[in-house]
Design a protein around this motif. Structure first.
Motif, PDB file in Angstrom:
ATOM      1  N   ASN A 111       0.845  -1.174   0.000  1.00  9.21           N
ATOM      2  CA  ASN A 111       0.000   0.000   0.000  1.00  9.21           C
ATOM      3  C   ASN A 111       0.887   1.233   0.000  1.00  9.21           C
ATOM      4  OD1 ASN A 111      -2.345   1.522   0.064  1.00  9.21           O
ATOM      5  ND2 ASN A 111      -3.187   0.438   1.820  1.00  9.21           N
ATOM      6  N   ASN A 112       0.268   2.381  -0.215  1.00  6.90           N
ATOM      7  CA  ASN A 112       0.959   3.660  -0.189  1.00  6.90           C
ATOM      8  C   ASN A 112       0.578   4.381   1.098  1.00  6.90           C
ATOM      9  OD1 ASN A 112       1.686   2.942  -2.779  1.00  6.90           O
ATOM     10  ND2 ASN A 112       0.011   4.066  -3.673  1.00  6.90           N
ATOM     11  N   PHE A 113       1.550   5.103   1.672  1.00 12.05           N
ATOM     12  CA  PHE A 113       1.346   5.719   2.964  1.00 12.05           C
ATOM     13  C   PHE A 113       1.898   7.132   3.008  1.00 12.05           C
ATOM     14  CE2 PHE A 113       1.918   1.171   3.559  1.00 12.05           C
ATOM     15  CZ  PHE A 113       0.764   0.840   4.248  1.00 12.05           C
ATOM     16  N   SER A 114       1.272   7.953   3.835  1.00 10.73           N
ATOM     17  CA  SER A 114       1.867   9.232   4.202  1.00 10.73           C
ATOM     18  C   SER A 114       2.982   8.920   5.197  1.00 10.73           C
ATOM     19  CB  SER A 114       0.821  10.143   4.845  1.00 10.73           C
ATOM     20  OG  SER A 114       0.409   9.601   6.087  1.00 10.73           O
ATOM     21  N   LEU A 115       3.820   9.901   5.468  1.00 15.88           N
ATOM     22  CA  LEU A 115       4.879   9.703   6.466  1.00 15.88           C
ATOM     23  C   LEU A 115       4.265   9.373   7.823  1.00 15.88           C
ATOM     24  CD1 LEU A 115       7.836   9.767   7.354  1.00 15.88           C
ATOM     25  CD2 LEU A 115       7.624  12.260   7.584  1.00 15.88           C
ATOM     26  N   LYS A 116       3.208  10.074   8.172  1.00 12.57           N
ATOM     27  CA  LYS A 116       2.537   9.837   9.459  1.00 12.57           C
ATOM     28  C   LYS A 116       2.017   8.404   9.539  1.00 12.57           C
ATOM     29  CE  LYS A 116      -1.125  11.500  12.422  1.00 12.57           C
ATOM     30  NZ  LYS A 116      -2.038  12.535  12.772  1.00 12.57           N
ATOM     31  N   GLU A 117       1.347   7.935   8.487  1.00 13.13           N
ATOM     32  CA  GLU A 117       0.831   6.569   8.478  1.00 13.13           C
ATOM     33  C   GLU A 117       1.966   5.545   8.527  1.00 13.13           C
ATOM     34  OE1 GLU A 117      -3.172   7.258   5.759  1.00 13.13           O
ATOM     35  OE2 GLU A 117      -1.259   6.904   4.775  1.00 13.13           O
ATOM     36  N   LEU A 118       3.011   5.811   7.768  1.00 16.01           N
ATOM     37  CA  LEU A 118       4.153   4.896   7.706  1.00 16.01           C
ATOM     38  C   LEU A 118       4.736   4.655   9.089  1.00 16.01           C
ATOM     39  CD1 LEU A 118       6.093   3.392   5.674  1.00 16.01           C
ATOM     40  CD2 LEU A 118       7.527   5.439   5.818  1.00 16.01           C
ATOM     41  N   VAL A 119       4.878   5.721   9.869  1.00 19.38           N
ATOM     42  CA  VAL A 119       5.492   5.616  11.193  1.00 19.38           C
ATOM     43  C   VAL A 119       4.478   5.207  12.264  1.00 19.38           C
ATOM     44  CG1 VAL A 119       6.741   6.857  12.998  1.00 19.38           C
ATOM     45  CG2 VAL A 119       7.326   7.243  10.590  1.00 19.38           C
ATOM     46  N   GLU A 120       3.358   5.896  12.330  1.00 26.06           N
ATOM     47  CA  GLU A 120       2.407   5.640  13.419  1.00 26.06           C
ATOM     48  C   GLU A 120       1.730   4.278  13.303  1.00 26.06           C
ATOM     49  OE1 GLU A 120      -0.282   8.969  13.785  1.00 26.06           O
ATOM     50  OE2 GLU A 120       1.265  10.183  14.760  1.00 26.06           O
ATOM     51  N   GLN A 121       1.527   3.790  12.088  1.00 24.59           N
ATOM     52  CA  GLN A 121       0.929   2.466  11.913  1.00 24.59           C
ATOM     53  C   GLN A 121       2.005   1.375  11.845  1.00 24.59           C
ATOM     54  OE1 GLN A 121      -2.012   2.519   8.744  1.00 24.59           O
ATOM     55  NE2 GLN A 121      -2.821   4.463   9.468  1.00 24.59           N
ATOM     56  N   GLU A 122       3.252   1.772  12.055  1.00 23.80           N
ATOM     57  CA  GLU A 122       4.415   0.888  12.200  1.00 23.80           C
ATOM     58  C   GLU A 122       4.782   0.066  10.964  1.00 23.80           C
ATOM     59  OE1 GLU A 122       3.967  -1.315  15.859  1.00 23.80           O
ATOM     60  OE2 GLU A 122       4.138   0.513  17.045  1.00 23.80           O
ATOM     61  N   PHE A 123       4.395   0.537   9.785  1.00 23.51           N
ATOM     62  CA  PHE A 123       4.830  -0.156   8.570  1.00 23.51           C
ATOM     63  C   PHE A 123       6.333   0.019   8.356  1.00 23.51           C
ATOM     64  CE2 PHE A 123       0.288   0.326   7.837  1.00 23.51           C
ATOM     65  CZ  PHE A 123      -0.044  -0.977   7.517  1.00 23.51           C
ATOM     66  N   ILE A 124       6.896   1.103   8.867  1.00 28.92           N
ATOM     67  CA  ILE A 124       8.332   1.330   8.744  1.00 28.92           C
ATOM     68  C   ILE A 124       9.122   0.266   9.498  1.00 28.92           C
ATOM     69  CG2 ILE A 124       8.502   2.927  10.703  1.00 28.92           C
ATOM     70  CD1 ILE A 124      10.468   3.076   7.378  1.00 28.92           C
ATOM     71  N   GLU A 125       8.511  -0.388  10.468  1.00 31.27           N
ATOM     72  CA  GLU A 125       9.220  -1.382  11.275  1.00 31.27           C
ATOM     73  C   GLU A 125       9.680  -2.582  10.452  1.00 31.27           C
ATOM     74  OE1 GLU A 125      10.304  -0.659  14.310  1.00 31.27           O
ATOM     75  OE2 GLU A 125       9.276   1.261  14.043  1.00 31.27           O
ATOM     76  N   LYS A 126       9.079  -2.827   9.295  1.00 26.25           N
ATOM     77  CA  LYS A 126       9.559  -3.899   8.408  1.00 26.25           C
ATOM     78  C   LYS A 126      11.003  -3.635   7.980  1.00 26.25           C
ATOM     79  CE  LYS A 126       5.174  -4.943   6.108  1.00 26.25           C
ATOM     80  NZ  LYS A 126       5.038  -6.384   6.187  1.00 26.25           N
ATOM     81  N   PHE A 127      11.402  -2.353   8.042  1.00 28.85           N
ATOM     82  CA  PHE A 127      12.725  -1.963   7.558  1.00 28.85           C
ATOM     83  C   PHE A 127      13.694  -1.643   8.698  1.00 28.85           C
ATOM     84  CE2 PHE A 127       9.467  -1.133   4.462  1.00 28.85           C
ATOM     85  CZ  PHE A 127       9.939  -1.902   3.404  1.00 28.85           C
ATOM     86  N   ASN A 128      13.348  -2.085   9.892  1.00 26.84           N
ATOM     87  CA  ASN A 128      14.234  -1.943  11.042  1.00 26.84           C
ATOM     88  C   ASN A 128      15.166  -3.154  11.056  1.00 26.84           C
ATOM     89  OD1 ASN A 128      15.478  -1.292  13.419  1.00 26.84           O
ATOM     90  ND2 ASN A 128      13.668  -1.559  14.711  1.00 26.84           N
ATOM     91  N   THR A 129      16.046  -3.190  10.080  1.00 29.93           N
ATOM     92  CA  THR A 129      16.994  -4.287   9.899  1.00 29.93           C
ATOM     93  C   THR A 129      18.385  -3.728   9.654  1.00 29.93           C
ATOM     94  OG1 THR A 129      16.792  -4.374   7.487  1.00 29.93           O
ATOM     95  CG2 THR A 129      15.182  -5.661   8.765  1.00 29.93           C
ATOM     96  N   LYS A 130      19.356  -4.591   9.756  1.00 34.90           N
ATOM     97  CA  LYS A 130      20.743  -4.179   9.511  1.00 34.90           C
ATOM     98  C   LYS A 130      20.906  -3.606   8.106  1.00 34.90           C
ATOM     99  CE  LYS A 130      25.439  -5.937   9.555  1.00 34.90           C
ATOM    100  NZ  LYS A 130      26.295  -7.106   9.738  1.00 34.90           N
ATOM    101  N   GLU A 131      20.260  -4.232   7.116  1.00 35.92           N
ATOM    102  CA  GLU A 131      20.410  -3.812   5.715  1.00 35.92           C
ATOM    103  C   GLU A 131      19.823  -2.437   5.433  1.00 35.92           C
ATOM    104  OE1 GLU A 131      19.425  -8.305   5.515  1.00 35.92           O
ATOM    105  OE2 GLU A 131      18.769  -6.583   6.678  1.00 35.92           O
ATOM    106  N   SER A 132      18.805  -2.063   6.183  1.00 35.38           N
ATOM    107  CA  SER A 132      18.112  -0.807   5.882  1.00 35.38           C
ATOM    108  C   SER A 132      18.097   0.168   7.062  1.00 35.38           C
ATOM    109  CB  SER A 132      16.677  -1.110   5.439  1.00 35.38           C
ATOM    110  OG  SER A 132      15.998  -1.849   6.427  1.00 35.38           O
ATOM    111  N   GLU A 133      19.001  -0.018   7.988  1.00 30.89           N
ATOM    112  CA  GLU A 133      19.025   0.787   9.206  1.00 30.89           C
ATOM    113  C   GLU A 133      19.147   2.286   8.935  1.00 30.89           C
ATOM    114  OE1 GLU A 133      21.137   0.588  13.513  1.00 30.89           O
ATOM    115  OE2 GLU A 133      22.471   0.379  11.794  1.00 30.89           O
ATOM    116  N   ALA A 134      19.985   2.684   8.004  1.00 28.87           N
ATOM    117  CA  ALA A 134      20.186   4.113   7.742  1.00 28.87           C
ATOM    118  C   ALA A 134      18.902   4.779   7.246  1.00 28.87           C
ATOM    119  CB  ALA A 134      21.309   4.313   6.724  1.00 28.87           C
TER     120      ALA A 134
END
Length: 102
Positions: free
Chosen positions: A49-72
């Motif tokens: 899906n497509n997200f606003s920055l607020k949705e990406l962070v508050e709905q925790e979709f960004i957490e899929k990218f909390n990995t060593k490869e994408s940490e930055a």
């Protein structure tokens, strides 16, 4: 139709991952009201899906990218959200930094 540019692709062996053929993908298009795309897989993969920055962070979709490869990228997005950075400006910055390597 907005054109997305993949900026993070994480291949891996996870449930539904088919040994990396359905990677976790973070895409952006800077001129959209929802500039961040999150999906698992190419084309008809496990959806996304497509997200606003607020949705990406508050709905925790960004957490899929909390990995060593994408940490930055993960930290940059989280910090930009905390600082109140405009989502389209952030998307343009990410595209400038990472789009050429996508």
């Amino acid at each position: 139709m907005n054109k997305y540019t993949d900026i993070v692709v994480i291949r891996g062996n996870w449930q539904g991952g088919h040994h990396g053929t359905h990677p976790k993908v973070l895409s952006i298009t800077p001129e959209s009201d929802k500039p961040f795309g999150v999906s698992e897989g190419w084309g008809h993969g496990l959806g996304g899906n497509n997200f606003s920055l607020k949705e990406l962070v508050e709905q925790e979709f960004i957490e899929k990218f909390n990995t060593k490869e994408s940490e930055a990228v993960y930290l940059k997005i989280k910090n930009a959200f905390k600082k109140g950075v405009n989502q389209n400006i952030l998307a343009k910055q990410l595209l400038g930094e990472l789009g050429k390597n996508a």
